[in-house]
Design a protein around this motif. Structure first.
Motif, PDB file in Angstrom:
ATOM      1  N   ALA A 277       0.834  -1.204   0.000  1.00 19.93           N
ATOM      2  CA  ALA A 277       0.000   0.000   0.000  1.00 19.93           C
ATOM      3  C   ALA A 277       0.869   1.255   0.000  1.00 19.93           C
ATOM      4  N   MET A 278       1.904   1.270   0.828  1.00 17.82           N
ATOM      5  CA  MET A 278       2.806   2.413   0.910  1.00 17.82           C
ATOM      6  C   MET A 278       3.515   2.674  -0.409  1.00 17.82           C
ATOM      7  N   ALA A 279       3.753   1.601  -1.158  1.00 18.71           N
ATOM      8  CA  ALA A 279       4.482   1.722  -2.427  1.00 18.71           C
ATOM      9  C   ALA A 279       3.716   2.542  -3.457  1.00 18.71           C
ATOM     10  N   LEU A 280       2.406   2.736  -3.239  1.00 21.22           N
ATOM     11  CA  LEU A 280       1.611   3.568  -4.145  1.00 21.22           C
ATOM     12  C   LEU A 280       2.207   4.958  -4.280  1.00 21.22           C
ATOM     13  N   TRP A 281       2.821   5.448  -3.207  1.00 18.34           N
ATOM     14  CA  TRP A 281       3.392   6.801  -3.214  1.00 18.34           C
ATOM     15  C   TRP A 281       4.889   6.794  -2.952  1.00 18.34           C
ATOM     16  N   GLY A 282       5.485   5.611  -2.906  1.00 18.20           N
ATOM     17  CA  GLY A 282       6.912   5.528  -2.622  1.00 18.20           C
ATOM     18  C   GLY A 282       7.237   5.786  -1.160  1.00 18.20           C
ATOM     19  N   HIS A 283       6.233   5.746  -0.293  1.00 24.46           N
ATOM     20  CA  HIS A 283       6.483   5.970   1.128  1.00 24.46           C
ATOM     21  C   HIS A 283       7.173   4.763   1.744  1.00 24.46           C
ATOM     22  N   GLN A 284       8.079   5.019   2.681  1.00 22.35           N
ATOM     23  CA  GLN A 284       8.778   3.933   3.361  1.00 22.35           C
ATOM     24  C   GLN A 284       8.474   3.886   4.851  1.00 22.35           C
ATOM     25  N   GLY A 285       7.666   4.818   5.315  1.00 19.42           N
ATOM     26  CA  GLY A 285       7.290   4.852   6.716  1.00 19.42           C
ATOM     27  C   GLY A 285       6.580   6.155   7.027  1.00 19.42           C
ATOM     28  N   TYR A 286       6.209   6.315   8.290  1.00 23.54           N
ATOM     29  CA  TYR A 286       5.503   7.524   8.728  1.00 23.54           C
ATOM     30  C   TYR A 286       5.990   7.929  10.110  1.00 23.54           C
ATOM     31  N   GLU A 287       5.888   9.207  10.397  1.00 24.59           N
ATOM     32  CA  GLU A 287       6.247   9.708  11.720  1.00 24.59           C
ATOM     33  C   GLU A 287       5.300  10.826  12.108  1.00 24.59           C
ATOM     34  N   GLU A 288       5.328  11.186  13.377  1.00 25.02           N
ATOM     35  CA  GLU A 288       4.460  12.254  13.870  1.00 25.02           C
ATOM     36  C   GLU A 288       4.680  13.527  13.056  1.00 25.02           C
ATOM     37  N   ALA A 289       3.608  14.204  12.738  1.00 24.34           N
ATOM     38  CA  ALA A 289       3.695  15.411  11.905  1.00 24.34           C
ATOM     39  C   ALA A 289       4.094  16.621  12.736  1.00 24.34           C
ATOM     40  N   ALA A 290       5.057  17.381  12.232  1.00 26.10           N
ATOM     41  CA  ALA A 290       5.412  18.682  12.809  1.00 26.10           C
ATOM     42  C   ALA A 290       4.881  19.730  11.844  1.00 26.10           C
ATOM     43  N   ASP A 291       3.749  20.328  12.190  1.00 22.24           N
ATOM     44  CA  ASP A 291       3.076  21.213  11.240  1.00 22.24           C
ATOM     45  C   ASP A 291       3.947  22.398  10.829  1.00 22.24           C
ATOM     46  N   THR A 292       4.857  22.809  11.715  1.00 24.56           N
ATOM     47  CA  THR A 292       5.729  23.936  11.393  1.00 24.56           C
ATOM     48  C   THR A 292       6.670  23.614  10.234  1.00 24.56           C
ATOM     49  N   ALA A 293       6.884  22.305   9.973  1.00 23.28           N
ATOM     50  CA  ALA A 293       7.764  21.914   8.871  1.00 23.28           C
ATOM     51  C   ALA A 293       7.215  22.380   7.534  1.00 23.28           C
ATOM     52  N   TYR A 294       5.906  22.626   7.467  1.00 28.65           N
ATOM     53  CA  TYR A 294       5.273  23.030   6.216  1.00 28.65           C
ATOM     54  C   TYR A 294       5.266  24.552   6.017  1.00 28.65           C
ATOM     55  N   ASP A 295       5.804  25.296   7.000  1.00 26.34           N
ATOM     56  CA  ASP A 295       5.815  26.763   6.878  1.00 26.34           C
ATOM     57  C   ASP A 295       6.626  27.230   5.675  1.00 26.34           C
ATOM     58  N   THR A 296       7.701  26.495   5.359  1.00 28.19           N
ATOM     59  CA  THR A 296       8.546  26.877   4.224  1.00 28.19           C
ATOM     60  C   THR A 296       7.762  26.889   2.915  1.00 28.19           C
ATOM     61  N   ILE A 297       6.740  26.038   2.825  1.00 28.95           N
ATOM     62  CA  ILE A 297       5.909  25.985   1.613  1.00 28.95           C
ATOM     63  C   ILE A 297       5.240  27.334   1.379  1.00 28.95           C
ATOM     64  N   ARG A 298       4.766  27.953   2.442  1.00 26.23           N
ATOM     65  CA  ARG A 298       4.068  29.238   2.307  1.00 26.23           C
ATOM     66  C   ARG A 298       5.000  30.308   1.748  1.00 26.23           C
ATOM     67  N   ALA A 299       6.237  30.345   2.250  1.00 23.73           N
ATOM     68  CA  ALA A 299       7.197  31.344   1.788  1.00 23.73           C
ATOM     69  C   ALA A 299       7.536  31.134   0.313  1.00 23.73           C
ATOM     70  N   TYR A 300       7.749  29.887  -0.077  1.00 20.06           N
ATOM     71  CA  TYR A 300       8.069  29.594  -1.482  1.00 20.06           C
ATOM     72  C   TYR A 300       6.889  29.855  -2.395  1.00 20.06           C
ATOM     73  N   THR A 301       5.691  29.538  -1.945  1.00 13.59           N
ATOM     74  CA  THR A 301       4.500  29.778  -2.757  1.00 13.59           C
ATOM     75  C   THR A 301       4.330  31.266  -3.042  1.00 13.59           C
ATOM     76  N   GLN A 302       4.578  32.069  -2.016  1.00 14.00           N
ATOM     77  CA  GLN A 302       4.464  33.522  -2.195  1.00 14.00           C
ATOM     78  C   GLN A 302       5.509  34.025  -3.185  1.00 14.00           C
ATOM     79  N   LYS A 303       6.730  33.507  -3.070  1.00 14.15           N
ATOM     80  CA  LYS A 303       7.805  33.936  -3.962  1.00 14.15           C
ATOM     81  C   LYS A 303       7.487  33.542  -5.408  1.00 14.15           C
ATOM     82  N   ALA A 304       6.993  32.318  -5.608  1.00 14.94           N
ATOM     83  CA  ALA A 304       6.694  31.844  -6.950  1.00 14.94           C
ATOM     84  C   ALA A 304       5.567  32.642  -7.598  1.00 14.94           C
ATOM     85  N   ALA A 305       4.678  33.171  -6.779  1.00 16.19           N
ATOM     86  CA  ALA A 305       3.518  33.887  -7.297  1.00 16.19           C
ATOM     87  C   ALA A 305       3.792  35.381  -7.569  1.00 16.19           C
ATOM     88  N   GLU A 306       4.925  35.876  -7.110  1.00 15.71           N
ATOM     89  CA  GLU A 306       5.233  37.313  -7.270  1.00 15.71           C
ATOM     90  C   GLU A 306       5.452  37.674  -8.736  1.00 15.71           C
TER      91      GLU A 306
END
Length: 306
Positions: A277-306
């Motif tokens: 099932a995991m191979a559907l996405w190439g995942h090899q495992g899972y760990e607890e999510a740190a939501d702050t890890a996704y903050d960088t996405i917001r900065a890059y999205t803003q830059k790409a849209a400028e």
């Protein structure tokens, strides 16, 4: 007297049928309420992912002891729309799509996926090494003579959806930082999936493609007549690290169900069905999510849209 008895009998039968109908309706509504709807974004659109989704649904259904329906998103935006409209309970979401849904209060990451680590020199996987981030790659033909980001000025570039972190957002943002705005200084063409990007570059329709790190290794088997490592080279790896897919649920989901889902995914690698099932996405495992890890996405999205 006979009429009275008949009347009482009809009333009794009618009441029984009414109660049976109510019970049947209630059971149906309860079953519908217990059903878990899962959606993911396929890595390619060649039709093979639909067949693989069924065993995954059966696996989750068995583990969670409830009906599970697995659907495929047509692109990055549709999974966001499905979460926002409440049509999907659990999304296996690419990072930029997750951030968009999170900002709409439509998704809560309960886990982050782990991917295999790649050797940035060879492009090959490092055995036994896992990571919770990856990079975007810009690929060109090995014989193209293109070597720097600035060489892409005036060129034709294949991209994925503007909501794709590696297939658009990060490469666009970092090209802008290098002084080349691909939205005005190059020709960007959105294609359906990474194999289509490879094909476009290999046959000369496109000069470059924005993909995820390790894409040549992942899709090598789809190009039996090509040696992707010989014919394509990595022009550029993004400096920014991209967080992996989020296993995200509706924020209003029952805490017990959230906990059960987490347990299933955390132990998915422990058995053969889970590993498939995991191979559907190439995942090899899972760990607890740190939501702050996704903050960088917001900065890059803003830059790409400028």
């Amino acid at each position: 007297m006979a009429i009275k008895k008949m009347t009482k009998g009809l009333i009794a039968i009618s009441l029984a049928l009414f109660l049976t109908g109510c019970s049947s309706k209630g059971d149906t509504e309860s079953a519908a309420a217990d059903k878990l709807v899962v959606q993911f974004v396929p890595t390619n659109n060649d039709g093979t992912m639909e067949a693989k989704a069924k065993p995954f649904a059966e696996y989750l259904s068995k583990k969670l002891d409830r009906e599970v329906e697995v659907t495929l998103a047509t692109d990055y935006s549709t999974i966001v729309e499905a979460m926002a409209s409440g049509q999907v309970d659990l999304g296996i979401m690419p990072p930029a799509a997750y951030v968009q849904a999170k900002d709409m209060d439509a998704a809560e990451a309960i886990l982050t996926s782990q991917l295999g680590e790649y050797d940035q020199e060879t492009g090959l996987p490092i055995e036994g090494e896992k990571t919770n981030t990856f990079k975007g790659e810009i690929l060109v033909r090995a014989d193209s003579g293109l070597n720097e980001l600035t060489d892409l000025k005036g060129k034709k570039i294949a991209t994925l959806s503007p909501n794709s972190a590696s297939g658009y957002i990060y490469p666009v943002a970092e090209m802008k930082d290098a002084g080349v705005d691909p939205t005005t200084d190059a020709t960007l063409t959105t294609v359906n999936d990474i194999p289509s990007e490879f094909t476009a570059v290999l046959n000369g329709q496109m000069d470059a493609a924005f993909v995820f790190e390790g894409a040549r290794n992942v899709f090598a088997s789809s190009f039996a007549e090509n040696d992707l490592f010989t014919e394509l080279k990595v022009l550029y790896l993004t400096e920014g690290d991209i967080p992996n897919d989020a296993i995200a649920v509706q924020p209003t989901m029952d805490d017990t169900l959230k906990s059960d889902i987490k347990e299933v995914f955390l132990h998915m690698a422990d058995d053969e069905e889970g590993a498939e099932a995991m191979a559907l996405w190439g995942h090899q495992g899972y760990e607890e999510a740190a939501d702050t890890a996704y903050d960088t996405i917001r900065a890059y999205t803003q830059k790409a849209a400028e």
